[in-house]
Write a protein that holds these residues in place. Structure first.
Motif, short mmCIF file in Angstrom:
data_model
loop_
_atom_site.label_atom_id
_atom_site.label_comp_id
_atom_site.label_asym_id
_atom_site.label_seq_id
_atom_site.Cartn_x
_atom_site.Cartn_y
_atom_site.Cartn_z
N GLY A 1 15.69 -0.60 26.93
CA GLY A 1 16.28 -1.00 25.66
C GLY A 1 15.60 -0.43 24.44
N VAL A 2 14.91 0.71 24.58
CA VAL A 2 14.11 1.21 23.46
C VAL A 2 15.00 1.68 22.31
N PHE A 3 16.17 2.28 22.61
CA PHE A 3 17.02 2.76 21.52
C PHE A 3 17.59 1.60 20.71
N ALA A 4 18.03 0.56 21.41
CA ALA A 4 18.52 -0.63 20.72
C ALA A 4 17.41 -1.26 19.90
N SER A 5 16.19 -1.24 20.43
CA SER A 5 15.06 -1.84 19.71
C SER A 5 14.74 -1.05 18.45
N GLY B 1 0.80 -1.22 0.00
CA GLY B 1 0.00 0.00 0.00
C GLY B 1 0.82 1.26 0.00
N ARG B 2 2.17 1.13 -0.09
CA ARG B 2 3.07 2.29 -0.04
C ARG B 2 2.74 3.16 1.17
N LEU B 3 2.68 2.51 2.33
CA LEU B 3 2.33 3.20 3.57
C LEU B 3 3.60 3.60 4.33
N PRO B 4 3.67 4.83 4.82
CA PRO B 4 4.76 5.18 5.74
C PRO B 4 4.58 4.41 7.05
N VAL B 5 5.70 4.11 7.70
CA VAL B 5 5.67 3.28 8.91
C VAL B 5 6.22 4.08 10.08
N LEU B 6 5.46 4.07 11.17
CA LEU B 6 5.87 4.68 12.43
C LEU B 6 6.10 3.53 13.42
N VAL B 7 7.31 3.41 13.95
CA VAL B 7 7.65 2.31 14.85
C VAL B 7 7.51 2.78 16.29
N VAL B 8 6.68 2.06 17.06
CA VAL B 8 6.43 2.39 18.47
C VAL B 8 7.30 1.50 19.35
N GLY B 9 7.93 2.12 20.35
CA GLY B 9 8.72 1.37 21.31
C GLY B 9 8.30 1.68 22.73
N ASP B 10 8.22 0.65 23.57
CA ASP B 10 7.83 0.80 24.98
C ASP B 10 9.09 1.03 25.81
N ILE B 11 9.35 2.28 26.17
CA ILE B 11 10.56 2.60 26.92
C ILE B 11 10.48 2.10 28.35
N ASP B 12 9.28 1.83 28.85
CA ASP B 12 9.13 1.33 30.21
C ASP B 12 9.78 -0.04 30.38
N ARG B 13 9.93 -0.77 29.28
CA ARG B 13 10.59 -2.09 29.32
C ARG B 13 12.11 -1.97 29.31
#
Length: 524
Positions: A176-180, A162-174
């Motif tokens: 390792g969000v930057f590595a994820s 669908g040529r959709l832009p992607v926004l990646v959500v990360g749970d920082i409460d867990r």
């Protein structure tokens, strides 16, 4: 297809399962509709035991129904064309366009069937985009599950189609969000990376200024910006996706509103049966001031409960065996003999009966039930999917049905009377109640009457609040989600992303080790 201009879109992916994709998608939908943008949610493939029935009798993931409510539109099968309902660790019922089409092993599904469904998924997405100004899609798990990429129809597979832009959500409460974020991007192919526009940090606690150096470094590493940092907000886990991934034992749900002085608390225990389905049925009870709901798996945890609920399940016979082995069945029988309230919903209703004949779900044949209700259940090959309405305890009540079991009621009193277009439903004997209707407790008047009945049976000085509206509370939750997006995301940049797609100059992030921080250079 109507030939209208194609609407904008966005895929909300996550670094992991339960990163917050469902609620972020709902929040974006609510924010957009408040801006006057006609919006629809979409999830190409969902794996969940929490499902819902649309007005035209189609079964979809309950999270997509919640997101449709956030967008203020009526949910349809187009919004969740493929639903997988796990029946164990290795097989699931496949629901296609709202109708079950059979059981399939995970290997068989990923070995060919899933890839063949991509055309159906894309057609549904394009039909929604031809009708709405924006379609906000939810991914599943992580787009970096590279072992499943070839057959993917819910993450980068649908984004590419669908040529959709992607926004990646990360749970920082867990942690390792930057590595994820970095690892998720780096594991994707160059073509997939070309659609990953950036990131959204979820569940942040503390001072955002302390996070900003890391966000700047992430941008230098990946060439992608962070579109917002959403703060941690309690009480927003509405309509969780999957009971298999949520550990419910010991979980307590209760209203944030305390009961009036002098009134007692009402305690409700929910048997945490295997393959529990639609455990959100109890959310309306937990919304009542002075009601505490606990999920339990030991008989001693039922001892002080004023009401015990046996919920729905995708494995009725398996759950019945579990109740017996854990000692909960004996406790339920003892409660019923003492006149203490028990409520069975859907599969729980079936377990409370005298006999189950199952050649469909478990293929166990004849199984003896708990014998608390004069009901015999036969599993049919076809599934009942309906949105009924009726009257119970003198109050109007609505619900939805999702079950293979057909109940023959041989005595007692109906749980629900005056059903529109049909006869009475369910069964009640003394203080043991059973119904196939999910969602009935969301009917405010009926819920209050039922809680009064429970309080009377247990001698509690509990009086339900006269003005608790579950529908209004749900709207407040959805508005809170919209507020989080509006107040803590760069909504101008987010709107451009939805309308125009991913930037065309996004760099490729190699999967090798990143450079040292001192070698990162200026921000992109």
């Amino acid at each position: 297809m109507t030939g209208r201009r194609r609407g904008g879109g966005l895929l909300v992916a996550g670094t992991t399962s339960d990163a917050g994709k469902s609620v972020v998608t709902a929040g974006i939908c609510r924010w957009l509709v408040r801006q006057g943008v006609r919006t629809a949610p979409f999830k190409g493939q969902n794996m969940s035991l929490n499902s819902f029935v649309t007005r035209d009798g189609a079964e979809i993931g309950r999270a997509q129904a919640m997101q449709a409510q956030a967008a203020r539109v009526e949910p349809t099968a187009l919004m969740n064309p493929v639903l997988l309902k796990p029946g164990g660790d290795r097989s699931s019922q496949v629901v296609l366009m709202g109708r079950p089409v059979g059981e399939m092993s995970a290997r068989g599904y990923h070995g060919g069937r899933q890839e063949a469904l991509l055309g159906t998924v894309v057609e549904c997405l394009e039909e929604l985009r031809s009708t709405y100004d924006a379609v906000i899609c939810e991914g599943a798990g992580s787009p970096a599950e590279i072992n499943l990429r070839r057959t993917d129809i819910v993450n980068m597979g649908v984004a590419r189609a669908g040529r959709l832009p992607v926004l990646v959500v990360g749970d920082i409460d867990r942690g390792g969000v930057f590595a994820s974020f970095f690892g998720t991007t780096a594991l994707l192919s160059a073509e997939d990376q070309g659609l990953v526009a950036g990131y959204l940090v979820n569940k942040f606690r503390g001072d955002v200024s302390l996070l900003e150096p890391g966000l700047d470094m992430l941008r230098r590493l990946t060439g992608r910006r962070t579109y917002g940092v959403l703060p941690y907000a309690s009480g927003l886990g509405i309509d969780e996706e999957d009971g298999l991934r949520v550990s419910l034992r010991g979980t307590v749900r209760e209203s944030a509103v305390t009961p009036p002085v002098g009134e007692e608390v009402l305690r409700i225990a929910v048997c945490a049966v295997p393959l529990m389905s639609n455990f959100t049925d109890v959310d309306a009870l937990a919304a009542e001031p002075g009601v505490v709901v606990r999920f339990a798996d030991r008989p001693e945890e039922l001892a002080d409960a004023d009401l015990v609920i046996v919920p729905g399940t995708r494995g009725t016979v398996r759950a019945l065996d579990w109740l017996r082995k854990r000692g909960l069945a004996a406790e339920l029988v003892r409660r019923a003999a003492e006149g203490r309230p028990v409520l069975g919903i859907c599969g729980g209703f079936q377990m409370l009966g005298e006999h189950i004949e199952d050649a469909v779900e478990s293929r166990a044949g004849s199984v003896t039930g708990l014998g608390l209700l004069p009901v015999r259940v036969r599993f049919a090959a076809g599934k009942t999917l309906a949105r009924p309405a009726g009257t119970a305890l003198g109050e109007p009540v609505e619900g939805y049905e999702i079950h293979h079991g057909v109940a023959e009621v041989l005595g007692g009193e109906p749980f629900i009377t005056a059903v529109a277009g049909g006869g009475p439903e369910g069964c009640r004997v003394g203080e043991v109640w059973g119904t196939h209707w999910h969602g009935s407790l969301e009917s405010d008047g009926f819920r209050r009457q039922f809680l009064r009945r429970v309080a009377s049976a247990t001698g509690r000085r509990f009086v339900p609040a006269p003005d608790t509206s579950f529908g209004a509370l749900r709207e407040e939750q959805l508005d809170r989600l919209g507020d989080l997006v509006e107040e803590h995301a760069d909504t101008d940049a987010l709107m451009r992303l939805i309308e125009r797609g991913a930037p065309t100059d996004l760099p490729f992030v190699p999967p090798g080790a990143p450079p040292a921080p001192g070698d990162l250079g200026a921000p992109v």
